[in-house]
Design an enzyme around this catalytic site. Structure first.
Site, PDB file in Angstrom:
ATOM      1  CD  GLU A  49      -2.918  -0.896   2.782  1.00 34.16           C
ATOM      2  OE1 GLU A  49      -2.568  -0.027   3.405  1.00 34.16           O
ATOM      3  OE2 GLU A  49      -3.664  -1.749   2.825  1.00 34.16           O
ATOM      4  CG  ASP A  60      -3.576   7.466   9.040  1.00 39.57           C
ATOM      5  OD1 ASP A  60      -3.992   8.266   7.986  1.00 39.57           O
ATOM      6  OD2 ASP A  60      -3.379   6.327   8.954  1.00 39.57           O
ATOM      7  CE1 TYR A 175      -7.325  -2.643   6.569  1.00 39.79           C
ATOM      8  CE2 TYR A 175      -6.319  -1.835   5.147  1.00 39.79           C
ATOM      9  CZ  TYR A 175      -6.183  -1.987   6.439  1.00 39.79           C
ATOM     10  OH  TYR A 175      -5.323  -1.477   7.058  1.00 39.79           O
TER      11      TYR A 175
HETATM   12  O1  LIG Z   1      -1.001   1.116  10.972  1.00 39.99           O
HETATM   13  P1  LIG Z   1      -1.785  -0.246  11.194  1.00 39.99           P
HETATM   14  O2  LIG Z   1      -2.425  -0.353  12.407  1.00 39.99           O
HETATM   15  O3  LIG Z   1      -0.833  -1.459  10.972  1.00 39.99           O
HETATM   16  O4  LIG Z   1      -2.816  -0.470  10.090  1.00 39.99           O
HETATM   17  C1  LIG Z   1      -2.568  -0.525   8.785  1.00 39.99           C
HETATM   18  C2  LIG Z   1      -2.969   0.836   8.358  1.00 39.99           C
HETATM   19  O5  LIG Z   1      -1.852   1.859   8.626  1.00 39.99           O
HETATM   20  C3  LIG Z   1      -3.076   1.268   6.807  1.00 39.99           C
HETATM   21  O6  LIG Z   1      -3.608   0.254   6.107  1.00 39.99           O
HETATM   22  C4  LIG Z   1      -3.585   2.567   6.851  1.00 39.99           C
HETATM   23  C5  LIG Z   1      -3.107   3.610   6.815  1.00 39.99           C
HETATM   24  N1  LIG Z   1      -3.867   4.925   6.974  1.00 39.99           N
HETATM   25  C6  LIG Z   1      -5.192   4.298   7.058  1.00 39.99           C
HETATM   26  C7  LIG Z   1      -6.249   4.862   7.170  1.00 39.99           C
HETATM   27  C8  LIG Z   1      -7.607   4.199   7.250  1.00 39.99           C
HETATM   28  C9  LIG Z   1      -7.286   2.833   7.218  1.00 39.99           C
HETATM   29  C10 LIG Z   1      -6.128   1.957   6.939  1.00 39.99           C
HETATM   30  C11 LIG Z   1      -5.097   2.826   6.843  1.00 39.99           C
END
Ligand SMILES: O=P(O)(O)OC[C@@H](O)[C@@H](O)c1c[nH]c2ccccc12
Length: 271
Positions: A49, A60, A175
């Site tokens: 990603e 975030d 997801y």
């Molecule tokens: O950071 P984590 O807890 O490992 O989760 C993945 C996430 O960072 C990535 O998929 C993501 C980054 N920003 C987001 C905003 C909403 C959903 C998902 C995301």
């Protein structure tokens, strides 16, 4: 065939679960982001990603917010810059499927037509837009399907009856958010996570991947039993944050990249 579909087909044949890192592009700078993407592939990632840094990353947690701030502190990092990094990584020989990860506003500002015209030529296979709900995504979805680029939806344990509707239209993978709240490393997950994943699994034949809070091999293995992929963002972004001083000096950049490779290799089970 879309590269994400091909990757999941190969993983099924090999009996493996996809490791899907998230990184903020431009953190600590655009050139290093190309090196980091190559490092993720070397470490055993199966797709990646590519996060577009955003000034107001609502979903975030602090780690990824700081990564966006670092990226944006070098001056603007536009959607076009992130797509250019993807193209440079592809040119450098990276085979991983690329999933562009952006909040909706930068795409709207860019213009949907212009956006798809650009990403079609740059080897982007998937899109995740966390603040574009199913109820508002008809126009973008149609353009994505027309371009054979997968619009990957998010479902959360609170999605309830929407899960079926969202999963039914899902392309690429669904997801599944493991916990409520914002991104960030966690010791435990939503209490009904196993039932939630079973519900999503029964709603679609599209692969499902789990994200939010996953930071070590044990957690990756736990979710590998129920999902086709595991997404790790903050834990990897935190490792990048730790080695930023090494990455920013030519003399120690390789050591910084090696530390990232080792961390991600452990997550992938290759470490
Ligand atoms: O950071 P984590 O807890 O490992 O989760 C993945 C996430 O960072 C990535 O998929 C993501 C980054 N920003 C987001 C905003 C909403 C959903 C998902 C995301």
């Amino acid at each position: 065939m879309n590269a994400i579909d091909a990757a999941f087909q190969r993983l099924r044949e090999e009996g493996r679960t996809a490791l899907i890192p998230f990184v903020t592009i431009g953190d600590p700078d655009l050139t290093t982001s190309v090196d980091i993407i190559q490092t993720l592939e070397q470490a055993g990632a199966d797709m990646v990603e590519l996060g577009v840094p955003y000034s107001d990353p609502l979903a975030d947690g602090p780690v990824i917010q700081r990564a966006s701030e670092r990226a944006l502190s070098n001056g603007r990092v536009t959607l076009a810059d992130v797509i250019e990094v993807a193209d440079q990584a592809r040119t450098a020989g990276v085979k991983l499927p690329f999933i562009l990860f952006s909040y909706y506003n930068p795409i709207l500002q860019f213009g949907l037509e212009r956006f798809f015209d650009l990403i079609i030529t740059k080897g982007i296979s998937g899109l995740i837009i966390p603040d574009l709900p199913l109820e508002e995504d008809a126009e973008l979805r149609a353009m994505a399907e027309n371009a054979d680029i997968h619009l990957i939806p998010l479902v959360a344990p609170t999605s309830n009856d929407r899960v079926t509707r969202i999963a039914a239209k899902a392309r690429g993978f669904v997801y599944c958010v493991s916990s409520l709240g914002v991104t960030g490393v966690r010791a435990d997950f939503h209490k009904g996570i196993d039932e939630f994943l079973a519900t999503v699994r029964s709603a679609t034949t599209t692969p499902i991947a789990v994200g939010f809070g996953i930071s070590n091999r044990e957690q990756v293995e736990r979710f590998s039993k129920q999902a086709d992929g595991v997404i790790v963002g903050s834990a990897i972004v935190r490792k990048i944050e730790e080695v930023v001083p090494l990455l920013q000096s030519p003399a120690t950049k390789k050591d910084g990249l090696e530390q990232i490779r080792q961390f991600v290799s452990e997550l992938s089970g290759r470490g």
